[in-house]
Design a protein around this motif. Structure first.
Motif, PDB file in Angstrom:
ATOM      1  N   LEU A 184      19.901 -23.757  60.977  1.00  0.00           N
ATOM      2  CA  LEU A 184      19.071 -24.361  61.829  1.00  0.00           C
ATOM      3  C   LEU A 184      17.938 -23.485  62.446  1.00  0.00           C
ATOM      4  O   LEU A 184      16.796 -23.984  62.804  1.00  0.00           O
ATOM      5  CB  LEU A 184      19.774 -25.249  63.220  1.00  0.00           C
ATOM      6  N   ASP A 185      18.366 -22.170  62.683  1.00  0.00           N
ATOM      7  CA  ASP A 185      17.460 -21.392  63.366  1.00  0.00           C
ATOM      8  C   ASP A 185      16.679 -20.420  62.199  1.00  0.00           C
ATOM      9  O   ASP A 185      15.992 -19.631  62.682  1.00  0.00           O
ATOM     10  CB  ASP A 185      18.324 -20.277  64.386  1.00  0.00           C
ATOM     11  N   VAL A 186      16.949 -20.406  61.086  1.00  0.00           N
ATOM     12  CA  VAL A 186      16.397 -19.712  60.148  1.00  0.00           C
ATOM     13  C   VAL A 186      15.968 -20.353  58.822  1.00  0.00           C
ATOM     14  O   VAL A 186      16.629 -21.097  58.168  1.00  0.00           O
ATOM     15  CB  VAL A 186      17.522 -18.383  59.506  1.00  0.00           C
ATOM     16  N   ARG A 187      14.769 -20.317  58.611  1.00  0.00           N
ATOM     17  CA  ARG A 187      13.929 -20.928  57.498  1.00  0.00           C
ATOM     18  C   ARG A 187      13.612 -19.953  56.521  1.00  0.00           C
ATOM     19  O   ARG A 187      13.106 -19.232  56.793  1.00  0.00           O
ATOM     20  CB  ARG A 187      12.777 -21.790  57.768  1.00  0.00           C
ATOM     21  N   LEU A 188      14.417 -20.010  55.246  1.00  0.00           N
ATOM     22  CA  LEU A 188      13.690 -19.221  54.274  1.00  0.00           C
ATOM     23  C   LEU A 188      12.488 -19.741  53.465  1.00  0.00           C
ATOM     24  O   LEU A 188      12.452 -20.756  53.142  1.00  0.00           O
ATOM     25  CB  LEU A 188      14.866 -19.142  53.076  1.00  0.00           C
ATOM     26  N   VAL A 189      11.468 -18.836  53.456  1.00  0.00           N
ATOM     27  CA  VAL A 189      10.125 -19.191  52.878  1.00  0.00           C
ATOM     28  C   VAL A 189      10.095 -18.356  51.391  1.00  0.00           C
ATOM     29  O   VAL A 189       9.798 -19.175  50.617  1.00  0.00           O
ATOM     30  CB  VAL A 189       9.011 -18.438  53.716  1.00  0.00           C
ATOM     31  N   VAL A 235      20.049   3.635  51.116  1.00  0.00           N
ATOM     32  CA  VAL A 235      19.866   2.253  51.465  1.00  0.00           C
ATOM     33  C   VAL A 235      18.568   2.236  52.343  1.00  0.00           C
ATOM     34  O   VAL A 235      18.650   3.338  53.421  1.00  0.00           O
ATOM     35  CB  VAL A 235      20.965   1.589  51.916  1.00  0.00           C
ATOM     36  N   ALA A 236      17.823   1.693  52.288  1.00  0.00           N
ATOM     37  CA  ALA A 236      16.683   1.571  53.220  1.00  0.00           C
ATOM     38  C   ALA A 236      16.284   0.229  53.206  1.00  0.00           C
ATOM     39  O   ALA A 236      16.065  -0.751  52.400  1.00  0.00           O
ATOM     40  CB  ALA A 236      15.341   2.428  52.562  1.00  0.00           C
ATOM     41  N   VAL A 237      16.078  -0.313  54.644  1.00  0.00           N
ATOM     42  CA  VAL A 237      15.943  -1.404  55.177  1.00  0.00           C
ATOM     43  C   VAL A 237      14.706  -1.680  56.128  1.00  0.00           C
ATOM     44  O   VAL A 237      14.941  -0.843  57.060  1.00  0.00           O
ATOM     45  CB  VAL A 237      17.214  -2.076  55.778  1.00  0.00           C
ATOM     46  N   SER A 238      13.784  -2.547  56.090  1.00  0.00           N
ATOM     47  CA  SER A 238      12.758  -2.842  57.104  1.00  0.00           C
ATOM     48  C   SER A 238      12.837  -4.249  57.356  1.00  0.00           C
ATOM     49  O   SER A 238      12.860  -4.897  56.361  1.00  0.00           O
ATOM     50  CB  SER A 238      11.505  -2.156  56.642  1.00  0.00           C
ATOM     51  N   VAL A 239      12.781  -4.589  58.743  1.00  0.00           N
ATOM     52  CA  VAL A 239      12.719  -6.004  59.145  1.00  0.00           C
ATOM     53  C   VAL A 239      11.388  -6.043  59.961  1.00  0.00           C
ATOM     54  O   VAL A 239      11.521  -5.701  61.174  1.00  0.00           O
ATOM     55  CB  VAL A 239      13.822  -6.547  59.834  1.00  0.00           C
ATOM     56  N   THR A 240      10.450  -6.526  59.639  1.00  0.00           N
ATOM     57  CA  THR A 240       8.922  -6.392  60.397  1.00  0.00           C
ATOM     58  C   THR A 240       8.519  -7.757  60.538  1.00  0.00           C
ATOM     59  O   THR A 240       8.286  -8.885  59.678  1.00  0.00           O
ATOM     60  CB  THR A 240       8.201  -5.601  59.719  1.00  0.00           C
ATOM     61  N   ALA A 241       8.005  -7.985  61.548  1.00  0.00           N
ATOM     62  CA  ALA A 241       6.932  -9.180  61.906  1.00  0.00           C
ATOM     63  C   ALA A 241       5.968  -9.197  61.347  1.00  0.00           C
ATOM     64  O   ALA A 241       4.928  -8.214  61.252  1.00  0.00           O
ATOM     65  CB  ALA A 241       6.898  -9.520  63.387  1.00  0.00           C
ATOM     66  N   ARG A 242       5.627 -10.378  60.655  1.00  0.00           N
ATOM     67  CA  ARG A 242       3.990 -10.417  60.133  1.00  0.00           C
ATOM     68  C   ARG A 242       2.967 -10.914  60.869  1.00  0.00           C
ATOM     69  O   ARG A 242       3.040 -11.584  61.706  1.00  0.00           O
ATOM     70  CB  ARG A 242       4.388 -11.626  58.615  1.00  0.00           C
ATOM     71  N   ASP A 276       7.655 -14.846  62.347  1.00  0.00           N
ATOM     72  CA  ASP A 276       7.486 -14.755  60.956  1.00  0.00           C
ATOM     73  C   ASP A 276       8.047 -13.241  60.458  1.00  0.00           C
ATOM     74  O   ASP A 276       7.409 -12.537  60.649  1.00  0.00           O
ATOM     75  CB  ASP A 276       6.351 -15.169  60.347  1.00  0.00           C
ATOM     76  N   LEU A 277       9.264 -12.945  59.681  1.00  0.00           N
ATOM     77  CA  LEU A 277       9.581 -11.874  59.450  1.00  0.00           C
ATOM     78  C   LEU A 277       9.784 -11.738  57.726  1.00  0.00           C
ATOM     79  O   LEU A 277      10.133 -12.479  57.212  1.00  0.00           O
ATOM     80  CB  LEU A 277      11.116 -11.723  59.998  1.00  0.00           C
ATOM     81  N   HIS A 278       9.393 -10.337  57.625  1.00  0.00           N
ATOM     82  CA  HIS A 278       9.316  -9.886  56.223  1.00  0.00           C
ATOM     83  C   HIS A 278      10.384  -8.924  56.230  1.00  0.00           C
ATOM     84  O   HIS A 278      10.723  -7.850  56.986  1.00  0.00           O
ATOM     85  CB  HIS A 278       8.037  -8.982  55.881  1.00  0.00           C
ATOM     86  N   LEU A 302      12.318 -17.093  62.015  1.00  0.00           N
ATOM     87  CA  LEU A 302      13.366 -17.256  62.709  1.00  0.00           C
ATOM     88  C   LEU A 302      13.078 -17.822  64.035  1.00  0.00           C
ATOM     89  O   LEU A 302      12.089 -17.596  64.720  1.00  0.00           O
ATOM     90  CB  LEU A 302      13.820 -15.528  63.231  1.00  0.00           C
ATOM     91  N   SER A 303      13.769 -18.917  64.397  1.00  0.00           N
ATOM     92  CA  SER A 303      13.292 -19.661  65.711  1.00  0.00           C
ATOM     93  C   SER A 303      14.381 -19.853  66.543  1.00  0.00           C
ATOM     94  O   SER A 303      14.350 -20.698  67.388  1.00  0.00           O
ATOM     95  CB  SER A 303      12.961 -21.061  65.134  1.00  0.00           C
ATOM     96  N   ALA A 304      15.469 -18.934  66.660  1.00  0.00           N
ATOM     97  CA  ALA A 304      16.470 -19.087  67.642  1.00  0.00           C
ATOM     98  C   ALA A 304      16.224 -18.597  68.806  1.00  0.00           C
ATOM     99  O   ALA A 304      15.258 -17.774  69.312  1.00  0.00           O
ATOM    100  CB  ALA A 304      17.743 -18.002  67.176  1.00  0.00           C
ATOM    101  N   ALA A 305      16.641 -19.292  69.782  1.00  0.00           N
ATOM    102  CA  ALA A 305      16.056 -19.326  71.248  1.00  0.00           C
ATOM    103  C   ALA A 305      16.821 -18.056  71.953  1.00  0.00           C
ATOM    104  O   ALA A 305      18.077 -17.703  71.298  1.00  0.00           O
ATOM    105  CB  ALA A 305      16.791 -20.382  72.095  1.00  0.00           C
ATOM    106  N   ALA A 306      16.124 -17.186  72.716  1.00  0.00           N
ATOM    107  CA  ALA A 306      16.741 -16.147  73.309  1.00  0.00           C
ATOM    108  C   ALA A 306      17.767 -16.486  74.338  1.00  0.00           C
ATOM    109  O   ALA A 306      18.900 -15.549  74.476  1.00  0.00           O
ATOM    110  CB  ALA A 306      15.735 -15.186  74.167  1.00  0.00           C
ATOM    111  N   TYR A 307      17.991 -17.738  74.826  1.00  0.00           N
ATOM    112  CA  TYR A 307      18.914 -18.161  75.908  1.00  0.00           C
ATOM    113  C   TYR A 307      19.166 -19.336  75.556  1.00  0.00           C
ATOM    114  O   TYR A 307      18.964 -20.314  76.191  1.00  0.00           O
ATOM    115  CB  TYR A 307      18.409 -17.995  77.142  1.00  0.00           C
TER     116      TYR A 307
END
Length: 287
Positions: free
Chosen positions: A33-38, A280-287, A3-5, A83-88
């Motif tokens: 298929l790998d990304v769901r927008l909340v 520009v400032a961007v942050s992508v963090t796990a909740r 879950d990403l913010h 984000l549910s994309a598989a690593a491999y």
């Protein structure tokens, strides 16, 4: 599954109040298929009216119109995605496309259209460079694409570029350095030269380990490519990191050319020296 913010803030500063023209915003994460927008929310200072539409690629585009002059423009996008994309990842490539060269069906070829056509002038040098990754004839399709993506990363040194615009693939290969958008353009144009359908993607890079190329802290804006392979559909390649799959990537827009996927584009009416700067400032963090 994570879950990403995502917080993306752009600030424009002017020496004195200017009249702000319409601004085109591509900031809403794109579901697949790998990304769901909340959730997704955009706020602007000064206040503006937002009108939404989908462009020809299905991207969500907001147009902001302003009613009052200002010496500052702040655009802030806040979104939450899963984000549910598989690593491999394992891709179910159709039997007809497992080996390269292969032929798209007539419908696929027609629908891919300009996504199979190089967008930058090429004297044959880029195609010759791309052909150097063909191990044999025929060769494994996925291995060829993986080798090309890794080849871009090995041939071009990543460099942060604050100036606008994208280098041509020949320029990027010649000087052997470029930003993520330059590397993505080289990859997409190279695979197009070999007959593949491909598109540019802009979005965000999630890097909690802070070891990926092109990241700042735990996240940043990013650009990569996708190649259409029958059976598997659109396969993600990040040539900046020489990787495959979308495990660390959150798309916002897909396009034929990176110039069609700018996060913010707009104008102002004022003296030529009015513009003072932007940040520009961007942050992508796990909740």
């Amino acid at each position: 599954m994570v879950d990403l913010h995502i917080q993306h803030r752009t600030i424009y500063r002017y020496r004195y109040p200017v009249t702000l023209g319409p601004h085109r915003l591509m900031l809403r994460p794109r579901e697949n298929l790998d990304v769901r927008l909340v959730t997704s929310n955009i706020t602007l200072t000064p206040g503006a009216t937002l009108s939404w539409a989908n462009d020809v690629f299905g991207n969500a585009v907001a147009t902001a119109t302003f009613s009052q002059p200002s010496d500052t423009l702040v655009i802030e996008s806040v979104a939450q995605v899963v984000l549910s994309a598989a690593a491999y990842p394992v891709f179910p490539i159709a039997a007809s496309a497992i080996s390269y060269p292969f032929r798209y069906s007539d419908d696929e070829w027609g629908d891919l259209g300009l996504l199979t056509v190089q967008q930058y002038p090429d004297d044959g040098g880029l195609r010759a460079w791309a052909e150097g990754f063909i191990a044999r004839n025929p060769t494994d399709t996925l291995s060829l694409l993986q080798d090309l993506s890794a080849g871009v990363a090995q041939s071009v040194t990543y460099q942060v570029r604050e100036d606008e615009g994208t280098q041509s693939p020949s320029q990027t290969l010649s000087i052997a350095q470029g930003s993520c958008r330059d590397l993505a353009t080289v990859f997409v144009e190279a695979v197009r030269s070999l007959g593949f359908g491909a598109r540019i993607v802009s979005g965000y890079l999630h890097d909690p380990t802070q070891i990926l190329v092109g990241s700042a802290n735990a996240g940043s804006t990013h650009a990569w490519g996708e190649v259409y392979v029958p059976g598997a559909g659109w396969i993600t390649f990040d040539p900046t990191n020489g990787s495959m799959g979308g495990a660390n990537l959150i798309p916002v827009a897909v396009a034929r050319d990176i110039r069609q996927a700018m996060p913010v584009a707009g104008s102002f009416l004022g003296a030529t020296n009015a513009f003072q700067g932007m940040s520009v400032a961007v942050s992508v963090t796990a909740r």
